[in-house]
Structures are given as structure tokens and as C-alpha cells.
Design an enzyme around this catalytic site. Structure first.
Site, short mmCIF file in Angstrom:
data_model
loop_
_atom_site.label_atom_id
_atom_site.label_comp_id
_atom_site.label_asym_id
_atom_site.label_seq_id
_atom_site.Cartn_x
_atom_site.Cartn_y
_atom_site.Cartn_z
N ARG A 268 11.17 16.54 -7.15
CA ARG A 268 11.04 16.12 -8.60
C ARG A 268 11.95 16.77 -9.47
O ARG A 268 12.79 17.56 -10.56
CB ARG A 268 10.40 15.05 -8.79
N ASP B 17 0.07 0.29 -20.90
CA ASP B 17 -1.08 -0.19 -22.01
C ASP B 17 0.13 -0.41 -23.22
O ASP B 17 0.32 0.82 -24.54
CB ASP B 17 -1.57 0.77 -22.43
N GLY C 256 -4.85 7.38 -9.44
CA GLY C 256 -4.85 8.21 -9.91
C GLY C 256 -4.42 9.48 -10.64
O GLY C 256 -3.73 9.95 -10.39
N HIS D 151 -9.07 -10.80 0.41
CA HIS D 151 -9.70 -10.02 1.37
C HIS D 151 -9.46 -11.44 2.50
O HIS D 151 -9.60 -11.39 3.79
CB HIS D 151 -10.53 -9.81 1.61
N ASP E 109 -6.84 -7.94 6.26
CA ASP E 109 -7.60 -6.80 6.50
C ASP E 109 -7.72 -5.44 6.64
O ASP E 109 -6.89 -4.95 5.85
CB ASP E 109 -8.64 -7.28 7.59
#
Length: 533
Positions: free
Chosen positions: A342, A400, A475, A503, A507
Site C-alpha cells: 500500500r 462516526d 483493531g 449463530h 457456526d
């Protein structure tokens, strides 16, 4: 004739909105249904069309102002229309009304205006007239309830936007009323240049005291000036709206008024109980109580209503968590090679229209992995009896914005190049941060990415954007020590990713295998390039 365009009901409970952008200027000639302005409600960006053609003579708000529902938004000079001057009434008023108008001289202080049924909700074009709350000939006050109408979503009460005498009710009980069509005609007082005819003067003089008598009477439950949402709140708290002091125009009651009224009632009850128990208290104690009260007042809690996008987000998150069994899966990505790729491309391909961040690589590699695991790009129906595999990869990204959390999505990532995805991300990020995302960009998402790392987080449990079945949180990128193939410690670019899955249809094994393929594309960019068509 110059006529004010009254900002209609944009949605249930919406009483104001932000003027985002004027699409015309004063002096422009507009045609029917031409877009006039973009406004932001607590739910979405809405475009206001012109209900009739004419020349815009006045814009009542500046960009960024808060516009009030049922208040004038702009003024328009209607071509071919004439003011009532002893000849004709406007808007093809029926014979009885026209006869009344004919008795008015050129100096008349009365005109007849049509009330157009406003937009009651997105997509609603008609509604059933459930009940007229007034009769022809009645004098009504501004904001007085006129009729109850039933849409396919709720019972809505239509208020008067001006004071005057009801001249004509255009529908009978049970008929279907059309949005943007006349609902009733009202005889409104206007400033006159000369004294009106004796008969008309007497009529107005007699009507005005009657209106004062009506307004002097205490309002009964359900007749107070309030929106349907406020009425529901009052019913749920068993509060009589007629007892609540309204802070709005003409005493309109808002939710904050109900909250203050409820708190005031609680304080009064508590105070009364204290007086009964502590009647023999000394003057010193009373003085201490006053000091304590003063201190408490200075440190009082601040109550702020949850409105706009924040209110929508709260409702959607509660619905998602209460109906979807979430489970979380976390993994660590080594993005050292991708970061280098990048960086080598950023200088050449970045521009004002394209910001080559890491996100385009995440989205394109995710799309490639979705082709191998289509269940991750599916949607389940309400009772979990059908699963729809979505052909389009419309990948959302949480932003945001200044109005709250928005999740616009990049459409058809499977058919776009990395640079095309980057251009769309740049466009939507700029639009979201300014609060001007088009409704189409917020719809039809199939899977979402939340970049918590932009604010410094590492691991999260993201909430699924229903009706999607999966979402991932990225993160922050960290330089951390890791062992290489030779057992040597070296600095690597590490990111933690956190998945939440539905769920009911996904799975742990499926999400792990999907994440491993996604990880392979990101950790070894050459694999991603080979998989691209």
C-alpha cells in the site's frame, strides 16, 4: 399570488429537521415535483419536492438552520393564480365556498386556503379518513387537531397550521385521502387595506370571542397539542396531557415537558410526605434544607433527549441483540507485506477523489472470500425459515459522523477494482462525516466492517447490522515483536480482528475457515491479486 410552502410531516414524531442544502435560490422558476431542499431528520436525509410550479420569492432558512414542521419553508409566486377579490377563489374551491368568496370586496380581510395533506411517512401516498374532529363552519386555532387518518403504519392526527374557519371538508369518513391533495379548505383572516363589508366584520368579530372561549377551556386528554409519539409516551406513563404545561408554540407539548412534569409530580409528592413526617422541624433545619436545595440545584443532572441518528441506532441495536444469537471469533493478522504494498502504491494512485487507505484492500479481499463462503453474505427472514444468499457484495463500513453512527455500503464490490472501491470509500466517508449520506447508500448492505482501530481499540464485540448475519471489527495496526521462520524476533505489523456471527445460520467452523481465507489474501497480497478476475 405568493403562497408559503409549509414543511409537511416528514415522519411520525418528527417536529424539526436540519436544512442541509438549498437546491434552488430566490428568483428561480421551479416546476411541480422539482427538488427544492435536502433536510436531515432523526432518521434519514430527505429531499423536499415542490408541490406546484412558480417562482421562488423567499427562502426562510439558511443552510444549517433547524426548520420546524408545519412552519413555512419557502415562499413561491404561483403563476396564473389570483387573490380573492370578488371574482374567483383559488384552487377550484367548490360552489358553496365560491359563493361566500363572491360577497367579499376588493378590500376583504378574508381569504380561503387549501390545506394539502402532507407526507405522513416515507412511501405513503394515501390514507383513510378515520374521523373529522371539526365540522364545516367551525372556528379552529393553529395546531388544533382537525382529523384522524389511518396509514398502513399508524393512526395519525392532522393539526391545523393556521387559525380560521373551516370552509370545506373534501372527504367523508372512510374515504381515502391523497397525499399532497387538498384535505380541507380554511377561511383565514388577512391584513386588509380598507374596512371589510359589515357582514364579514360581524362574522369575524363573533368568531374571535368564540375561539377565545374554546382556547380558555382546559384541554381534555387527547386534545392537547402534541405529536402521536408524545401522546403514546403520556399514555404509557398514565399522564393527562391537559395537565402538562407545554413549552412549544401555542402550548404544544414535547417529550421533555412530560419528563419535567413527571419529575415535578414526584418532587411534590416527596415534599408533601416530608412535611407530614417532620412538621415540628426547627427553623435551623429549614435553613439547612434551603442551603442543601440550593447546592443540589447547582449540581443537578443534565437530561438530554436521545434524538436523530442516535435514537435510530439505539432502536436497531436493541432489536439486533434481542433477536440474533451473537457469537464472537477473534484472529490476528500479520499485515507487514500489505502495508508495504500500500505504501508503494499510495503516492502514485492517491488523489483528492481517491484516498488509498487499507480499507479498499480489506473490502476487495473480503469479497473474494465471500465467493467461497456465500453463507457469510446471506440474510435470514424474521422467523428463521428461509435463508437468502445475496448475489451482490454490498459491504458496509461504520462511520462516526457528526450526526451519529452511519453505515453506508459500497455496492457490488465483486465487480469493482481496488481503485474503484477506494473511490467509493472516499466519497461515502466524506458524505457520512458531513451528515449528507443519501438514503440509497444506507440501504441493501449485505455484510459490514467496523474500524474501531481508527480510535485506538484492538478487540471488540460488534453488534450485527440486521438483517445481515456477520460483522467484523478491525483493531488498530500495531508494531509488535514476532518470531519469523528462523526463530528470530522481528518487528511486524499486527492487527486484531473480531467477528460477530448470527449463530442461527453460521457456526464457528464456517466463520473460522472464512476468516482464514480472508487472512491469507491480506497476509499474502499476491494471492489476492491472483484470485481477482
Amino acid at each position: 399570488m405568493i403562497k408559503d410552502f409549509i414543511l409537511p410531516d416528514i415522519g411520525e414524531g418528527v417536529v424539526e429537521c436540519e436544512l442541509v442544502e438549498w437546491l434552488v435560490k430566490e428568483g428561480d422558476t421551479v416546476v411541480e415535483d422539482q427538488p427544492i431542499a435536502d433536510v436531515m431528520t432523526d432518521k434519514a436525509l430527505v429531499q423536499i419536492p415542490a408541490p406546484f410550479a412558480g417562482v421562488v420569492t423567499k427562502l426562510y432558512y439558511a443552510k444549517g438552520d433547524i426548520a420546524k414542521v408545519h412552519a413555512p419553508l419557502y415562499a413561491v409566486q404561483i403563476e396564473g393564480a389570483v387573490e380573492i377579490a370578488g371574482e374567483e377563489s383559488i384552487a377550484k374551491v367548490t360552489e358553496p365556498v365560491a359563493a361566500t368568496t363572491a360577497n367579499t370586496s376588493s378590500s376583504s380581510s378574508v381569504s380561503i386556503e387549501e390545506f394539502l395533506l402532507p407526507d405522513i411517512g416515507e412511501g405513503i401516498v394515501e390514507c383513510e379518513l378515520v374521523e373529522w374532529l371539526v365540522s364545516e363552519g367551525d372556528w379552529v386555532e393553529e395546531d388544533q387537531p382537525i382529523a384522524d387518518v389511518m396509514t398502513d403504519k399508524a393512526l395519525v392526527q392532522i393539526p391545523a397550521i393556521k387559525a380560521g374557519k373551516i370552509a370545506k371538508l373534501h372527504y367523508r369518513k372512510g374515504q381515502l385521502a391523497k397525499v399532497h391533495a387538498p384535505l380541507f379548505a380554511i377561511e383565514v383572516e388577512q391584513a386588509a387595506s380598507a374596512p371589510a363589508a359589515t357582514t364579514n366584520t360581524d362574522t369575524v368579530a363573533n368568531a374571535a370571542p368564540a375561539a377565545q372561549i374554546v382556547s380558555a377551556e382546559p384541554a381534555r386528554q387527547g386534545k392537547a397539542l402534541a405529536s402521536p409519539a408524545v401522546r403514546r409516551m403520556a399514555r404509557s406513563l398514565d399522564i393527562d396531557l391537559s395537565q402538562v404545561p407545554g413549552t412549544g408554540k401555542h402550548g404544544r407539548v414535547y417529550k421533555e415537558d412530560i419528563t419535567r412534569f413527571q419529575q415535578g409530580a414526584s418532587n411534590v409528592s416527596a415534599s408533601s410526605a416530608t412535611q407530614v413526617k417532620e412538621a415540628p422541624a426547627q427553623a435551623t433545619q429549614a435553613s439547612q434544607t434551603q442551603v442543601l436545595t440550593s447546592t443540589v440545584t447547582q449540581r443537578a443532572d443534565t437530561i438530554e433527549p436521545i434524538r436523530g441518528v442516535k435514537a435510530v441506532m439505539a432502536r436497531m441495536m436493541v432489536e439486533s441483540v434481542s433477536s440474533i444469537p451473537h457469537f464472537t471469533y477473534c484472529e490476528e493478522f500479520d499485515l507487514t507485506d500489505l502495508v508495504a504494498l500500500r505504501e508503494s502504491m499510495k503516492v502514485k494512485y492517491s488523489s483528492d477523489e481517491v484516498k488509498l487507505t487499507m480499507m479498499p484492500f480489506f473490502m476487495k479481499s473480503m469479497s473474494l472470500a465471500l465467493s467461497q463462503f456465500p453463507v457469510m453474505n446471506s440474510q435470514v427472514n424474521a422467523d428463521c425459515t428461509e435463508l437468502t444468499y445475496k448475489a451482490r457484495h454490498n459491504i458496509g463500513m461504520a462511520v462516526d459522523s457528526k450526526v451519529g453512527l452511519l453505515v453506508p455500503n459500497i455496492k457490488d464490490v465483486q465487480d469493482k477494482s481496488i481503485l474503484e472501491v477506494a473511490a467509493e470509500i472516499t466519497r461515502l466517508t466524506q458524505a457520512a462525516r458531513s451528515g449528507r449520506v443519501a438514503p440509497a447508500d444506507l440501504k441493501d448492505g449485505t455484510i459490514s466492517i467496523s474500524n474501531i482501530g481508527a480510535l485506538g481499540g484492538t478487540v471488540a464485540t460488534p453488534i450485527i447490522n440486521k438483517p445481515e448475519v456477520a460483522i467484523v471489527a478491525l483493531g488498530k495496526l500495531q508494531t509488535l515483536p514476532r518470531f519469523n521462520a528462523k526463530g528470530e524476533v522481528e518487528a511486524r505489523q499486527i492487527m486484531q480482528v473480531s467477528w460477530s456471527g448470527d449463530h442461527r445460520v453460521i457456526d464457528g467452523g464456517t466463520i473460522a475457515r472464512f476468516c482464514n481465507l480472508w487472512k491469507q489474501y491480506l497476509e499474502q497480497p499476491q494471492e489476492m491479486l491472483l484470485a481477482m478476475r
